[in-house]
Design a protein around this motif. Structure first.
Motif, PDB file in Angstrom:
ATOM      1  N   UNK A   1      35.061  40.401  35.191  1.00  0.00           N
ATOM      2  CA  UNK A   1      34.175  41.486  35.926  1.00  0.00           C
ATOM      3  C   UNK A   1      34.314  42.777  35.227  1.00  0.00           C
ATOM      4  N   UNK A   2      35.532  43.185  34.666  1.00  0.00           N
ATOM      5  CA  UNK A   2      35.862  44.365  34.139  1.00  0.00           C
ATOM      6  C   UNK A   2      34.838  44.615  32.882  1.00  0.00           C
ATOM      7  N   UNK A   3      35.011  43.489  31.877  1.00  0.00           N
ATOM      8  CA  UNK A   3      34.146  43.705  30.802  1.00  0.00           C
ATOM      9  C   UNK A   3      32.552  43.538  30.967  1.00  0.00           C
ATOM     10  N   UNK A   4      32.226  42.787  32.119  1.00  0.00           N
ATOM     11  CA  UNK A   4      30.836  43.329  32.359  1.00  0.00           C
ATOM     12  C   UNK A   4      30.479  44.438  33.063  1.00  0.00           C
ATOM     13  N   UNK A   5      31.561  45.115  33.709  1.00  0.00           N
ATOM     14  CA  UNK A   5      31.181  46.566  34.112  1.00  0.00           C
ATOM     15  C   UNK A   5      31.113  47.479  33.297  1.00  0.00           C
ATOM     16  N   UNK A   6      32.026  47.370  31.900  1.00  0.00           N
ATOM     17  CA  UNK A   6      31.878  48.371  31.183  1.00  0.00           C
ATOM     18  C   UNK A   6      30.923  48.066  29.833  1.00  0.00           C
ATOM     19  N   UNK A   7      30.353  46.857  29.940  1.00  0.00           N
ATOM     20  CA  UNK A   7      29.157  46.737  29.206  1.00  0.00           C
ATOM     21  C   UNK A   7      27.949  47.329  29.733  1.00  0.00           C
ATOM     22  N   UNK A   8      27.846  47.969  31.025  1.00  0.00           N
ATOM     23  CA  UNK A   8      26.966  48.716  31.554  1.00  0.00           C
ATOM     24  C   UNK A   8      26.892  49.994  31.470  1.00  0.00           C
TER      25      UNK A   8
ATOM     26  N   UNK B   1      47.653  41.893  43.698  1.00  0.00           N
ATOM     27  CA  UNK B   1      46.262  42.227  43.404  1.00  0.00           C
ATOM     28  C   UNK B   1      46.071  43.372  42.388  1.00  0.00           C
ATOM     29  N   UNK B   2      46.952  44.284  42.832  1.00  0.00           N
ATOM     30  CA  UNK B   2      46.897  45.594  42.107  1.00  0.00           C
ATOM     31  C   UNK B   2      47.619  45.453  40.522  1.00  0.00           C
ATOM     32  N   UNK B   3      48.681  44.489  40.444  1.00  0.00           N
ATOM     33  CA  UNK B   3      49.212  44.003  39.354  1.00  0.00           C
ATOM     34  C   UNK B   3      48.237  43.199  38.393  1.00  0.00           C
ATOM     35  N   UNK B   4      47.460  42.398  39.171  1.00  0.00           N
ATOM     36  CA  UNK B   4      46.488  41.600  38.385  1.00  0.00           C
ATOM     37  C   UNK B   4      45.460  42.520  37.795  1.00  0.00           C
ATOM     38  N   UNK B   5      44.955  43.295  38.399  1.00  0.00           N
ATOM     39  CA  UNK B   5      43.836  44.189  38.052  1.00  0.00           C
ATOM     40  C   UNK B   5      44.403  45.224  36.872  1.00  0.00           C
ATOM     41  N   UNK B   6      45.593  45.871  36.787  1.00  0.00           N
ATOM     42  CA  UNK B   6      45.934  46.617  35.707  1.00  0.00           C
ATOM     43  C   UNK B   6      46.419  45.748  34.374  1.00  0.00           C
ATOM     44  N   UNK B   7      46.809  44.846  34.639  1.00  0.00           N
ATOM     45  CA  UNK B   7      47.141  43.893  33.507  1.00  0.00           C
ATOM     46  C   UNK B   7      46.012  43.135  32.927  1.00  0.00           C
ATOM     47  N   UNK B   8      44.887  42.779  33.817  1.00  0.00           N
ATOM     48  CA  UNK B   8      43.799  42.026  33.112  1.00  0.00           C
ATOM     49  C   UNK B   8      42.901  43.179  32.450  1.00  0.00           C
TER      50      UNK B   8
ATOM     51  N   UNK C   1      43.060  38.177  43.105  1.00  0.00           N
ATOM     52  CA  UNK C   1      44.242  37.488  42.389  1.00  0.00           C
ATOM     53  C   UNK C   1      43.963  36.795  41.225  1.00  0.00           C
ATOM     54  N   UNK C   2      42.852  36.531  40.780  1.00  0.00           N
ATOM     55  CA  UNK C   2      42.618  35.762  39.618  1.00  0.00           C
ATOM     56  C   UNK C   2      42.540  36.741  38.169  1.00  0.00           C
ATOM     57  N   UNK C   3      43.287  36.767  37.280  1.00  0.00           N
ATOM     58  CA  UNK C   3      43.240  37.532  35.985  1.00  0.00           C
ATOM     59  C   UNK C   3      41.934  37.286  35.428  1.00  0.00           C
ATOM     60  N   UNK C   4      41.494  35.888  35.238  1.00  0.00           N
ATOM     61  CA  UNK C   4      40.293  35.670  34.404  1.00  0.00           C
ATOM     62  C   UNK C   4      39.083  36.314  35.109  1.00  0.00           C
ATOM     63  N   UNK C   5      39.120  36.267  36.449  1.00  0.00           N
ATOM     64  CA  UNK C   5      37.866  36.795  37.143  1.00  0.00           C
ATOM     65  C   UNK C   5      38.117  38.432  37.088  1.00  0.00           C
TER      66      UNK C   5
END
Length: 267
Positions: A68-75, A109-116, A60-64
């Motif tokens: 997490x996404x930027x860390x994943x795509x860096x891999x 949660x899904x809206x937070x994910x897609x928007x983040x 539910x946290x956009x910042x989290x």
């Protein structure tokens, strides 16, 4: 393949992740409490090899999610988002049945994910997305629901199912299709302005995504024999691990069959 998994600390998402890891894939688990899986015997080998990545984050946290996404795509680039978020507890009301808190957990949660993701990488398309939902949500899906389940779905599960409908509506928006007429949940789940911040790729930013409408979930032993087809059909129940089997063994290999559709899975 690199899978970004939310709601995979247990049950369907967890067991699907194990199957995907066993095939040499990488899974980034986004977890409110990574310690729940740090000592998991089945994951130890994958954690030590870097194939299983445990990342702290609240869905539910956009910042989290953005971190997490930027860390994943860096891999490595993410190929699939597996969204199996669901409530772990509920209160009971005589008037409303089981009540989850918050009432919009899956939808928000899904809206937070897609928007983040879109905010973090606005020029990149949303990867393939699989979203776990339920049978018996809308009038059309209820029409094929076994009679024995209708009181359960119509009363006891009304509140969590409103949340699932909101979640499905987000995916339909990504398909560029209207949700079933008269079935959008109220503003408690889908407030006005909920589309703001979503990608605007001609209304088709999730065109290859899949909604899995699973039958009544049971903790029975998996059979690995079940029905999975586009659209709604009459079905009563399915083992959670059989839904995991469908995701890891069939869906990822038959995306041309299931992609861009509601898929019912049941016995």
């Amino acid at each position: 393949m690199h899978i970004f998994a939310l709601g995979a600390s247990r049950n369907i998402g967890y067991h699907a992740s194990l199957r995907l890891l066993s095939k040499g894939n990488t899974v980034t688990f986004v977890l409110r409490n990574p310690s729940t899986l740090e000592a998991d015997e089945a994951l130890k080998e994958y954690i030590s090899s870097g194939k299983a990545r445990l990342v702290k984050g609240d869905a539910l946290s956009s910042d989290d999610i953005k971190a997490a996404w930027l860390g994943a795509v860096a891999v490595s680039p993410v190929d699939l988002i597996m969204f199996t978020v669901g409530a772990t507890a509920a209160s009971f009301s005589l008037w409303e049945g089981f009540v989850i808190n918050p009432r919009d957990l899956c939808t928000r949660s899904l809206l937070t994910l897609i928007k983040a993701i879109h905010s973090a990488m606005p020029e990149h398309p949303i990867p393939r997305l699989v979203v776990l939902s339920s049978t018996g949500l809308t009038r059309e899906s209820k029409a094929v629901l076994p009679y024995i389940l209708r009181p359960l779905y119509g009363w006891l599960l009304h509140v969590p199912h409103d949340d699932k409908k909101g979640m499905e509506a987000v995916v339909f928006e990504g398909w560029g299709k209207p949700y079933e007429a008269g079935e959008l949940p109220g503003e408690t789940v889908l407030p006005s302005g909920w589309k703001e911040g979503l990608p605007s790729q001609n209304g088709e930013w999730a065109k290859e995504s899949v909604i899995i409408r699973a039958a009544l979930l049971m903790d029975s032993a998996p059979r690995e024999r079940y029905r999975a087809q586009v659209g709604d059909f009459t079905t009563t129940w399915i083992a959670r691990r059989d839904v995991s089997h469908f995701i890891a063994e069939r869906l990822v290999n038959e995306w041309e069959t299931f992609g861009g559709n509601v898929v019912t899975v049941g016995n």
